[in-house]
Design an enzyme around this catalytic site. Structure first.
Site, PDB file in Angstrom:
ATOM      1  CG  ASP A 216      32.871  48.690  17.542  1.00 51.22           C
ATOM      2  OD1 ASP A 216      31.918  48.968  16.788  1.00 51.22           O
ATOM      3  OD2 ASP A 216      33.926  49.347  17.553  1.00 51.22           O
ATOM      4  N   GLY A 238      26.704  47.193  23.577  1.00 49.79           N
ATOM      5  CA  GLY A 238      27.271  47.169  22.241  1.00 49.79           C
ATOM      6  C   GLY A 238      26.837  48.397  21.477  1.00 49.79           C
ATOM      7  CG  HIS A 239      29.212  50.705  19.574  1.00 48.46           C
ATOM      8  ND1 HIS A 239      30.371  51.276  19.118  1.00 48.46           N
ATOM      9  CD2 HIS A 239      29.276  50.769  20.934  1.00 48.46           C
ATOM     10  CE1 HIS A 239      31.099  51.683  20.150  1.00 48.46           C
ATOM     11  NE2 HIS A 239      30.457  51.366  21.254  1.00 48.46           N
ATOM     12  N   GLY A 240      25.038  48.276  18.656  1.00 44.09           N
ATOM     13  CA  GLY A 240      23.852  48.010  17.855  1.00 44.09           C
ATOM     14  C   GLY A 240      24.123  47.174  16.621  1.00 44.09           C
TER      15      GLY A 240
END
Ligand code: NAG
Ligand code: NAG
Length: 391
Positions: A216, A238-240
């Protein structure tokens, strides 16, 4: 009257004398067992009680080995403001994710002042819980945050590794002056809800020189994060790095004065993101500087999404009340994995104000990428690729 030389040596003597009085608690002396299967929770609890009751600076030492640890609560206030965890070994969570029951945190510090953690690995054994969640079963617990720091101040964490958290890896909540550096976060790219470092309702948090690979957000920034500094962080998978989700609640603290500097994203879902629910809210985001980011194959390198409405529940047809202003993107380079590299999807009721783009160059498959704007006002300087759509 003592002369300066006497005072100098007296001071030196006092400093060393004081240090020699610092107390050290090796958890082996409290019965901890490094075999990875004997529960050492009580030993760590007792070591904390002793360190916390000490009027002198104190060190809790975790030697090499694997120490099985159930959920544990390190609670302050303490009698001294210099408690150090020196960890050479690994703390391991029980293999059975039901062992922690519905506890929200595996390792929780609460009400502490002057705690530092140096080194060590926290292995939360999360894979079985991820599998449960992915099977669609509704009997899986939500899982525990690996390391929670709540309502604490003057906390320093360095050289810590967090592996395979059940939920979030590290959560800083309601704190003041917290510094994390040389932290490594590692979990599978498709592990659910395993945010790396989450910061909310906290003043003066610094995250330096860290590497985050997870399923995430690498760093997620929640309501009430103020004076946050993130520098030299590598993210992916990941989602940044995300400010948000914000604006879920109507009464919500704003996010203010955030610097994100010298970061690299590799194969991530987002790069630099601001995300708010499409719902009424008093929240805001103001004073954000994104400086020097390198994107490699990032799906959404630059994105503001003010229409977040998961599962289309409790928000369709509404607009975000969160006001976003004074956000600068400076020296952002690299490659987008999708054609739209820059997306500002702002609130119809509260357009984004004061967006600033300076020297942004994002390409898509060796060709120019595109930008997309709704309700976004701002200015540009230098080379801007894709060309700006700000009004
Ligand atoms: C913004 O935050 C930084 C730390 O991240 C701090 O040094 C600086 O003083 C803050 N600026 C203001 C105006 O509060
Ligand atoms: C923009 O980036 C592309 C690909 O990374 C590069 O080839 C190009 O020279 C850059 N443009 C400028 C003006 O720096």
């Amino acid at each position: 009257m003592a002369n300066p030389t006497t005072i100098f040596f007296l001071t030196l003597f006092l400093v060393y004398f004081h240090k020699s009085l610092a107390v050290s608690y090796n958890i082996l002396n409290f019965g901890a067992n490094p075999d990875g299967t004997t529960d050492s929770t009580n030993s760590l609890s007792k070591a904390w009680s002793s360190a916390c009751a000490s009027t002198k600076p104190s060190t809790i030492y975790v030697p090499q080995g694997r120490f099985l640890l159930n959920n544990i609560h390190f609670k302050g206030p303490c009698k001294n403001k210099a408690i150090t965890f020196r960890i050479d070994g690994t703390l391991v969570a029980p293999a059975d994710y039901n062992a922690m029951g519905k506890t929200r945190n595996w390792i929780l510090f609460e009400g502490a002042d002057g705690v530092s953690i140096h080194g060590g690995t926290l292995d939360a054994n999360g894979a079985a819980l991820w599998a449960c969640k992915k099977s669609g079963s509704n009997s899986c617990p939500s899982g525990a945050t690996t390391l929670g720091i709540s309502n604490s101040k003057n906390v320093a964490i360095s050289g810590l590794r967090s592996l395979n958290s059940q939920m979030f890896h590290i959560v800083i909540n309601g704190c003041q002056n917290v510094k994390l550096q040389g932290v490594e976060v590692l979990a599978s790219g498709n592990s659910p809800n395993t945010d790396g470092i989450h910061v909310q309702l906290s003043l003066g948090v610094t995250i330096l020189n860290s590497k985050i690979s997870t399923g995430d957000d690498c760093v997620s920034i929640g309501p009430g994060a103020t004076n946050l500094w993130i520098e030299n962080v590598v993210c992916g998978p990941g989602h940044g790095i995300s400010i948000g989700s914000l604006g879920k609640d109507f009464e919500e603290a704003g996010v203010q004065n955030v610097t994100v500097k010298t970061v690299r994203f590799k194969n991530t879902q987002n790069g630099l993101r601001i995300k708010t629910w499409g719902r009424p809210s008093k929240g805001f985001v103001r004073g954000v500087l994104f400086h020097h980011a390198i994107m490699t194959n990032v799906e959404n390198p630059i994105v503001i999404d003010q229409n977040y409405c998961p599962n289309n529940k409790n928000c369709p047809g509404q607009v975000s009340g969160v006001r976003i202003s004074d956000v600068t993107y400076q020296d952002i380079q690299g490659t987008s994995a999708t054609q739209v590299a820059v997306k500002f999807d702002c609130s119809k009721m509260n357009p984004c104000q004061g967006i600033r783009l300076e020297n942004v160059n994002l390409s898509y498959k060796n060709r120019p990428s595109q930008s997309s704007c709704s309700n976004a006002a701002g200015t540009t300087a230098g080379l801007i690729e894709p060309s700006s759509c700000l009004y």
